[in-house]
Write a protein that holds these residues in place. Structure first.
Motif, PDB file in Angstrom:
ATOM      1  N   MET A  37       0.695  -0.840   0.181  1.00 50.42           N
ATOM      2  CA  MET A  37      -0.102  -0.132  -0.271  1.00 50.42           C
ATOM      3  C   MET A  37       0.550   1.925   0.249  1.00 50.42           C
ATOM      4  N   ARG A  86       0.360   2.634  -3.492  1.00 53.34           N
ATOM      5  CA  ARG A  86      -1.091   3.191  -3.833  1.00 53.34           C
ATOM      6  C   ARG A  86       0.208   4.346  -3.201  1.00 53.34           C
ATOM      7  N   GLU A  87       0.494   4.858  -2.027  1.00 58.03           N
ATOM      8  CA  GLU A  87       0.902   6.542  -1.810  1.00 58.03           C
ATOM      9  C   GLU A  87       2.206   6.104  -2.962  1.00 58.03           C
ATOM     10  N   GLY A 141       1.265   5.612  -7.007  1.00 58.94           N
ATOM     11  CA  GLY A 141      -0.030   6.167  -7.577  1.00 58.94           C
ATOM     12  C   GLY A 141      -0.256   5.796  -8.600  1.00 58.94           C
ATOM     13  N   TYR A 142      -0.342   3.741  -8.501  1.00 59.51           N
ATOM     14  CA  TYR A 142      -0.242   3.173  -9.511  1.00 59.51           C
ATOM     15  C   TYR A 142      -2.101   2.713  -9.693  1.00 59.51           C
ATOM     16  N   THR A 143      -3.076   2.980  -7.737  1.00 58.36           N
ATOM     17  CA  THR A 143      -3.948   2.042  -7.759  1.00 58.36           C
ATOM     18  C   THR A 143      -4.509   2.563  -6.587  1.00 58.36           C
ATOM     19  N   TYR A 144      -6.030   2.266  -6.935  1.00 58.53           N
ATOM     20  CA  TYR A 144      -6.398   3.344  -5.417  1.00 58.53           C
ATOM     21  C   TYR A 144      -6.793   2.165  -4.108  1.00 58.53           C
ATOM     22  N   ASN A 145      -6.135   0.787  -4.362  1.00 62.02           N
ATOM     23  CA  ASN A 145      -5.696  -0.448  -3.753  1.00 62.02           C
ATOM     24  C   ASN A 145      -5.864  -1.439  -3.533  1.00 62.02           C
ATOM     25  N   ILE A 146      -4.733  -1.691  -3.169  1.00 62.48           N
ATOM     26  CA  ILE A 146      -3.316  -3.415  -2.994  1.00 62.48           C
ATOM     27  C   ILE A 146      -3.492  -4.428  -1.328  1.00 62.48           C
ATOM     28  N   SER A 169      -4.740  -6.749  -6.672  1.00 62.03           N
ATOM     29  CA  SER A 169      -4.987  -4.920  -7.145  1.00 62.03           C
ATOM     30  C   SER A 169      -6.054  -5.037  -8.859  1.00 62.03           C
ATOM     31  N   VAL A 218      -6.059  -1.504 -11.739  1.00 67.28           N
ATOM     32  CA  VAL A 218      -4.910  -0.881 -12.558  1.00 67.28           C
ATOM     33  C   VAL A 218      -4.696  -0.922 -13.917  1.00 67.28           C
ATOM     34  N   THR A 249       3.344  -2.640 -12.145  1.00 72.15           N
ATOM     35  CA  THR A 249       2.821  -2.805 -10.556  1.00 72.15           C
ATOM     36  C   THR A 249       3.454  -4.450 -10.349  1.00 72.15           C
TER      37      THR A 249
END
Length: 427
Positions: free
Chosen positions: A294, A298-299, A302-307, A324, A326, A334
């Motif tokens: 995460m 994510r942070e 910035g590839y995904t909202y949730n993993i 995830s 993406v 990813t």
């Protein structure tokens, strides 16, 4: 006055004890595990039958039987059952599970005498109406077709099929023709074979006094023991996993705006000596919001909202997978980033500050699971149904508290090797 400029202190979870239920035996031998909370006015009764996919002679027989049990008895229609429970403010849930079939009744204590008889009747004398079976077929196929348009669903179905094998109870995927093939005779046979007192365990929590126990004995303890349950066909051959080495699989899904990624490998059940340590390792990797996956994917990227990553343990097997969604152009990046996070855990011990955070998080989740009659009964149910003991729960807590960064690194070197993972990308 509260000082809102400083964060509250962090306290260690110091005491975790699994409640010890009282065991009662009904007249016909059914075991009832009781957690009595005198201050509560709620009653929760759960009936668990040790039957699932492994016991099927025909695909979907387990799911269809559990689903149709609430749709009518020899005396009441499904609508009458629903109306009766609703009138008394009770609710009925049927949690899905690959290994067992569970039915959970919630009621206020003062109305338990009205709803427990209906609950027992539903489990003992279902009628399996043909029109309800046809409705089950139709709606299930419609729901399946909708789900198969989702990349996440397709990826999950594929990765579990690859991990366990397409003929394995944990690996087979339901198809429209499976729903079409299921017949009332299949369901009736499955019910007659497995839904017997010999194969049933009850869990009662909340305000469980002598009145409730007498009621349970009256409505569940008088059913005759049929001695017809068979031994489940667990411990399935692993030839599939020996023959096919994990690799990457790409599935095209037209009109998909995102690519769904599932990266998974086969593990084992909860009785394996490495299971408790993998609970901690998985949490570090992707088991909570502050995890490595995460934080990085994510942070930072910035590839995904949730993993996330998860360890799924069944009665006779288990797996670990990372999931995830993406944008398609980021899917390859990813996957590479996920394997880099695994490599970091193999190459370097987890810093003590991070490990301390993970310990507190897992212990806090366990503490939440022991809060109140509803959560506590779920924990006790899981321990008993999965053939665990209070000592094994204590061993899990002890592992969480004491496992070292070096031990986690050893587990990562053993279980986070890239060649052991299937990589499924759908989109």
């Amino acid at each position: 006055m509260l000082n809102r400029k400083s964060a509250p202190e962090i306290y260690q979870v110091s005491h975790l004890t699994l409640p010890h239920p009282i065991l009662r035996i009904l007249d016909n031998g059914i075991q009832v595990y009781v957690l009595d909370y005198p201050g509560q006015e709620i009653v929760k009764v759960e009936a668990v039958f040790r039957v699932g996919r492994a016991e099927e002679e025909k695909r979907l027989a387990s799911r269809a039987t559990a689903r149709l049990l609430r749709d009518g008895t020899l005396k009441k229609s499904g609508a009458e059952i629903a109306e009766h429970l609703d009138f008394y403010g009770a609710s009925l849930t049927v949690p899905s599970n690959l290994d067992t079939s569970s039915f959970v009744l919630f009621s206020l204590k003062k109305y338990a005498h009205e709803v427990i008889p209906t609950f027992a009747e539903m489990l003992q004398s279902p009628s399996f109406p043909e029109d309800e079976l046809e409705n089950f077929r139709r709606t299930s196929i419609q729901e399946l077709m909708v789900e198969l348009e989702k990349g996440e669903t397709v990826a999950y179905r594929k990765v579990t099929e690859l991990i366990f094998g397409e003929q394995h109870p944990y690996g087979y995927n339901s198809m429209p023709e499976d729903y079409e093939a299921i017949q009332r005779a299949d369901i009736q046979h499955f019910f007659n074979t497995w839904y017997t007192p010999d194969n049933c365990t009850l869990f009662a929590s909340g305000r469980i006094d002598d009145e409730i126990l007498t009621m349970l004995n009256q409505h569940f303890g008088t059913q005759k023991r049929a001695h017809s349950a068979k031994t489940g066909q667990t411990g399935h051959p692993e030839l599939f996993n020996l023959i096919r080495k994990p690799s990457s699989v790409r599935i095209s899904l037209p009109n998909s705006l995102q690519s769904a990624i599932k990266i998974g490998r086969k593990l084992f059940d909860r009785n394996h000596p490495d299971f408790n340590g993998l609970v901690v390792l998985n949490t570090v990797l992707g088991g909570y919001f502050g995890s490595r996956l995460m934080t990085n994917i994510r942070e930072k990227k910035g590839y995904t909202y949730n993993i996330y990553s998860t360890v799924d343990a069944y009665l006779s097997d288990g797996c670990l997978y990372i999931a995830s969604e993406v944008s398609p152009e980021k899917s390859a990046s990813t996957v590479r980033a996920i394997f880099r996070e695994m490599k970091k855990l193999r190459d370097n011990p987890v810093p003590e500050e991070e490990l301390s955070m993970v310990r507190n998080y897992i212990l806090g989740m366990l503490l939440n699971g022991l809060d109140g009659p509803i959560n506590s009964s779920d924990m006790v149910r899981n321990q008993i149904v999965e053939n665990q003991s209070p000592e094994k729960f204590e061993a899990l807590v002890q592992t969480i508290r004491s496992i070292s960064a070096e031990e986690l690194q050893d587990l990562a070197q053993q279980y986070l090797q890239p060649n052991d993972f299937w990589v499924v990308t759908v989109g």
